[in-house]
Design a protein around this motif. Structure first.
Motif, PDB file in Angstrom:
ATOM      1  N   ASN A  98       5.026 -13.522   5.663  1.00 41.37           N
ATOM      2  CA  ASN A  98       6.014 -14.091   4.740  1.00 41.37           C
ATOM      3  C   ASN A  98       7.311 -13.289   4.724  1.00 41.37           C
ATOM      4  O   ASN A  98       8.046 -13.328   3.744  1.00 41.37           O
ATOM      5  N   GLY A  99       7.560 -12.548   5.781  1.00 46.77           N
ATOM      6  CA  GLY A  99       8.769 -11.744   5.832  1.00 46.77           C
ATOM      7  C   GLY A  99       8.550 -10.346   5.270  1.00 46.77           C
ATOM      8  O   GLY A  99       7.432  -9.941   4.952  1.00 46.77           O
ATOM      9  N   LEU A 100       9.644  -9.610   5.134  1.00 53.01           N
ATOM     10  CA  LEU A 100       9.574  -8.211   4.741  1.00 53.01           C
ATOM     11  C   LEU A 100       9.142  -8.050   3.286  1.00 53.01           C
ATOM     12  O   LEU A 100       9.515  -8.838   2.416  1.00 53.01           O
ATOM     13  N   TRP A 101       8.377  -7.006   3.033  1.00 49.52           N
ATOM     14  CA  TRP A 101       7.995  -6.648   1.670  1.00 49.52           C
ATOM     15  C   TRP A 101       9.147  -5.934   0.971  1.00 49.52           C
ATOM     16  O   TRP A 101       9.886  -5.161   1.600  1.00 49.52           O
ATOM     17  N   ASP A 102       9.286  -6.162  -0.314  1.00 52.95           N
ATOM     18  CA  ASP A 102      10.171  -5.347  -1.127  1.00 52.95           C
ATOM     19  C   ASP A 102       9.504  -3.991  -1.335  1.00 52.95           C
ATOM     20  O   ASP A 102       8.324  -3.923  -1.695  1.00 52.95           O
ATOM     21  N   LYS A 103      10.237  -2.919  -1.103  1.00 55.99           N
ATOM     22  CA  LYS A 103       9.590  -1.608  -1.124  1.00 55.99           C
ATOM     23  C   LYS A 103       9.035  -1.248  -2.496  1.00 55.99           C
ATOM     24  O   LYS A 103       8.042  -0.512  -2.590  1.00 55.99           O
ATOM     25  N   GLN A 104       9.636  -1.767  -3.563  1.00 55.96           N
ATOM     26  CA  GLN A 104       9.107  -1.476  -4.895  1.00 55.96           C
ATOM     27  C   GLN A 104       7.756  -2.155  -5.112  1.00 55.96           C
ATOM     28  O   GLN A 104       6.891  -1.619  -5.818  1.00 55.96           O
ATOM     29  N   ASP A 105       7.560  -3.336  -4.499  1.00 56.25           N
ATOM     30  CA  ASP A 105       6.254  -3.994  -4.584  1.00 56.25           C
ATOM     31  C   ASP A 105       5.202  -3.199  -3.821  1.00 56.25           C
ATOM     32  O   ASP A 105       4.039  -3.113  -4.246  1.00 56.25           O
ATOM     33  N   VAL A 106       5.604  -2.617  -2.697  1.00 58.00           N
ATOM     34  CA  VAL A 106       4.688  -1.771  -1.924  1.00 58.00           C
ATOM     35  C   VAL A 106       4.286  -0.550  -2.743  1.00 58.00           C
ATOM     36  O   VAL A 106       3.100  -0.212  -2.851  1.00 58.00           O
ATOM     37  N   VAL A 107       5.274   0.092  -3.326  1.00 62.36           N
ATOM     38  CA  VAL A 107       5.003   1.271  -4.158  1.00 62.36           C
ATOM     39  C   VAL A 107       4.083   0.904  -5.312  1.00 62.36           C
ATOM     40  O   VAL A 107       3.128   1.639  -5.632  1.00 62.36           O
ATOM     41  N   ALA A 108       4.328  -0.241  -5.939  1.00 65.83           N
ATOM     42  CA  ALA A 108       3.539  -0.641  -7.100  1.00 65.83           C
ATOM     43  C   ALA A 108       2.070  -0.841  -6.737  1.00 65.83           C
ATOM     44  O   ALA A 108       1.170  -0.388  -7.463  1.00 65.83           O
ATOM     45  N   LEU A 109       1.805  -1.514  -5.608  1.00 63.39           N
ATOM     46  CA  LEU A 109       0.416  -1.774  -5.220  1.00 63.39           C
ATOM     47  C   LEU A 109      -0.302  -0.491  -4.817  1.00 63.39           C
ATOM     48  O   LEU A 109      -1.465  -0.265  -5.190  1.00 63.39           O
ATOM     49  N   ILE A 110       0.377   0.362  -4.041  1.00 64.37           N
ATOM     50  CA  ILE A 110      -0.256   1.629  -3.652  1.00 64.37           C
ATOM     51  C   ILE A 110      -0.533   2.476  -4.887  1.00 64.37           C
ATOM     52  O   ILE A 110      -1.622   3.054  -5.034  1.00 64.37           O
ATOM     53  N   SER A 111       0.436   2.542  -5.785  1.00 60.12           N
ATOM     54  CA  SER A 111       0.270   3.346  -7.007  1.00 60.12           C
ATOM     55  C   SER A 111      -0.861   2.802  -7.874  1.00 60.12           C
ATOM     56  O   SER A 111      -1.591   3.569  -8.519  1.00 60.12           O
ATOM     57  N   GLN A 112      -1.010   1.483  -7.902  1.00 63.08           N
ATOM     58  CA  GLN A 112      -2.044   0.867  -8.733  1.00 63.08           C
ATOM     59  C   GLN A 112      -3.449   1.167  -8.230  1.00 63.08           C
ATOM     60  O   GLN A 112      -4.363   1.401  -9.034  1.00 63.08           O
ATOM     61  N   TYR A 113      -3.628   1.191  -6.902  1.00 60.26           N
ATOM     62  CA  TYR A 113      -4.988   1.260  -6.363  1.00 60.26           C
ATOM     63  C   TYR A 113      -5.348   2.565  -5.659  1.00 60.26           C
ATOM     64  O   TYR A 113      -6.521   2.825  -5.396  1.00 60.26           O
ATOM     65  N   SER A 114      -4.382   3.393  -5.317  1.00 61.35           N
ATOM     66  CA  SER A 114      -4.693   4.558  -4.492  1.00 61.35           C
ATOM     67  C   SER A 114      -5.596   5.567  -5.187  1.00 61.35           C
ATOM     68  O   SER A 114      -6.298   6.346  -4.523  1.00 61.35           O
ATOM     69  N   SER A 115      -5.598   5.578  -6.516  1.00 66.41           N
ATOM     70  CA  SER A 115      -6.482   6.499  -7.234  1.00 66.41           C
ATOM     71  C   SER A 115      -7.865   5.906  -7.484  1.00 66.41           C
ATOM     72  O   SER A 115      -8.748   6.585  -8.017  1.00 66.41           O
ATOM     73  N   ASN A 116      -8.040   4.645  -7.112  1.00 70.89           N
ATOM     74  CA  ASN A 116      -9.349   4.002  -7.276  1.00 70.89           C
ATOM     75  C   ASN A 116     -10.368   4.694  -6.378  1.00 70.89           C
ATOM     76  O   ASN A 116     -10.065   5.010  -5.225  1.00 70.89           O
ATOM     77  N   PRO A 117     -11.580   4.964  -6.860  1.00 68.95           N
ATOM     78  CA  PRO A 117     -12.585   5.645  -6.033  1.00 68.95           C
ATOM     79  C   PRO A 117     -12.890   4.926  -4.717  1.00 68.95           C
ATOM     80  O   PRO A 117     -13.343   5.569  -3.753  1.00 68.95           O
ATOM     81  N   ALA A 118     -12.648   3.602  -4.670  1.00 67.29           N
ATOM     82  CA  ALA A 118     -12.962   2.844  -3.459  1.00 67.29           C
ATOM     83  C   ALA A 118     -11.823   2.855  -2.438  1.00 67.29           C
ATOM     84  O   ALA A 118     -11.983   2.323  -1.340  1.00 67.29           O
ATOM     85  N   TYR A 119     -10.667   3.446  -2.778  1.00 66.17           N
ATOM     86  CA  TYR A 119      -9.560   3.469  -1.818  1.00 66.17           C
ATOM     87  C   TYR A 119      -9.778   4.583  -0.804  1.00 66.17           C
ATOM     88  O   TYR A 119     -10.114   5.713  -1.165  1.00 66.17           O
ATOM     89  N   TYR A 120      -9.523   4.292   0.478  1.00 68.46           N
ATOM     90  CA  TYR A 120      -9.739   5.284   1.538  1.00 68.46           C
ATOM     91  C   TYR A 120      -8.617   6.316   1.529  1.00 68.46           C
ATOM     92  O   TYR A 120      -7.436   5.981   1.507  1.00 68.46           O
ATOM     93  N   ARG A 121      -9.017   7.562   1.593  1.00 64.85           N
ATOM     94  CA  ARG A 121      -8.042   8.656   1.612  1.00 64.85           C
ATOM     95  C   ARG A 121      -8.259   9.509   2.850  1.00 64.85           C
ATOM     96  O   ARG A 121      -9.394   9.772   3.265  1.00 64.85           O
ATOM     97  N   ARG A 122      -7.159   9.938   3.427  1.00 65.02           N
ATOM     98  CA  ARG A 122      -7.196  10.895   4.531  1.00 65.02           C
ATOM     99  C   ARG A 122      -6.924  12.260   3.913  1.00 65.02           C
ATOM    100  O   ARG A 122      -5.795  12.604   3.618  1.00 65.02           O
TER     101      ARG A 122
END
Length: 295
Positions: A98-122
């Motif tokens: 659907n075209g390019l993502w707005d970077k603030q939407d990217v930040v919002a989704l990563i921030s929302q889920y990255s601390s979830n225990p099920a999110y993969y971390r390196r």
């Protein structure tokens, strides 16, 4: 047929697991856009089946603005946490659908889920990928600063060296998992990535085959896949990339899905975007003849 595929997947991954000392994880590409009718139980079933074949996680492909990026993501993480396994989820932002993502939407989704225990971390960093999007490469320094993510995009349209020269990625994922037309698959492209990366993480694509006939998406081709599934796992065992991504778990429109068929997930075939099953079968037969029967 699906049981044979599942058995073969398990056998290949078990063999790979015995020698993959440098491979941190094997993921499967997952089309979130197909899951608008999914329940938590559907997610649990997919995750359980994938985990049983030694897949470590789903790379969740999401196009910008898709409704499924809301409730469907919430259901996916709920399911992963309900199962309480080591199976993990991570994001792949699709910049082509659907075209390019707005970077603030990217930040919002990563921030929302990255601390979830099920999110993969390196290590301590959430791992994030893309499907294409090199035109937005300039967004990623600020996204990385805001989220602390480790960034391994697929900017395969550029090729390895130009993608790495962008200077904003921490590693690269190659979408080149198939030979074109009747050719045999080689590791030439994989080596171009390994050479360009100079030791930075490489995510290698593995796929069983590729056939698509979807005029609504301007896609219609067949690439050789008779021994591709076996060949690519041999390549993986030889090259020992840091990560592997299977393409795909549920991309039914491109026929390279290894996950279960689900009637409720055939979104790609809606709206006259694909021919009927009869028409598709005729095109498939014609392409087989074109590739394999001498003139």
């Amino acid at each position: 047929m699906r049981s044979i595929i599942s058995w073969f997947l398990a056998a290949c991954l078990l063999a790979a697991g015995q020698v993959r000392a440098n491979v941190k994880a094997v993921f499967a590409h997952f089309m979130v856009g197909n899951t608008g009718l999914y329940t938590v139980a559907d997610w649990e079933d997919d995750i359980s089946k994938a985990a049983a074949t030694h897949i470590d996680g789903f790379v969740l492909n999401m196009a910008a603005g898709e409704a499924t990026n809301g409730a469907s993501l919430a259901n996916a993480f709920t399911a992963a946490n309900n199962l309480g396994s080591s199976f993990r989820l991570l994001f792949s932002f699709d910049y082509a659908g659907n075209g390019l993502w707005d970077k603030q939407d990217v930040v919002a989704l990563i921030s929302q889920y990255s601390s979830n225990p099920a999110y993969y971390r390196r290590g301590s960093q959430p791992l994030v990928s893309t499907f294409e999007g090199p035109a937005a490469s300039g967004d990623w320094p600020s996204i990385k600063t805001a989220t602390g993510c480790f960034f391994i995009p697929s900017w395969s349209s550029l090729g390895a060296a130009p993608a790495w020269a962008k200077g904003t990625a921490d590693g690269l994922f190659s979408w080149a998992a198939w030979p074109e037309g009747p050719n045999s698959m080689s590791t030439f492209t994989d080596h171009s990535y390994l050479d360009a990366l100079g030791g930075a993480p490489y995510m290698m694509g593995v796929s069983p085959w590729f056939y698509t006939n979807m005029p609504g998406y301007r896609k219609n081709w067949l690439w050789r896949g008779d021994s591709l599934w076996f060949d690519r796992w041999v390549h993986v065992m030889h090259l020992q990339p840091e990560y592997v991504q299977i393409i795909s778990w549920n991309d039914y429109g491109e026929s390279h899905h290894i996950g279960p068929l689900r009637d409720k997930a055939y979104v790609a075939f809606d709206g006259n975007l694909a021919p009927t099953a009869v028409d598709s079968a005729r095109v498939f037969q014609a392409k087989i003849c074109e590739l394999w029967i001498p003139n």
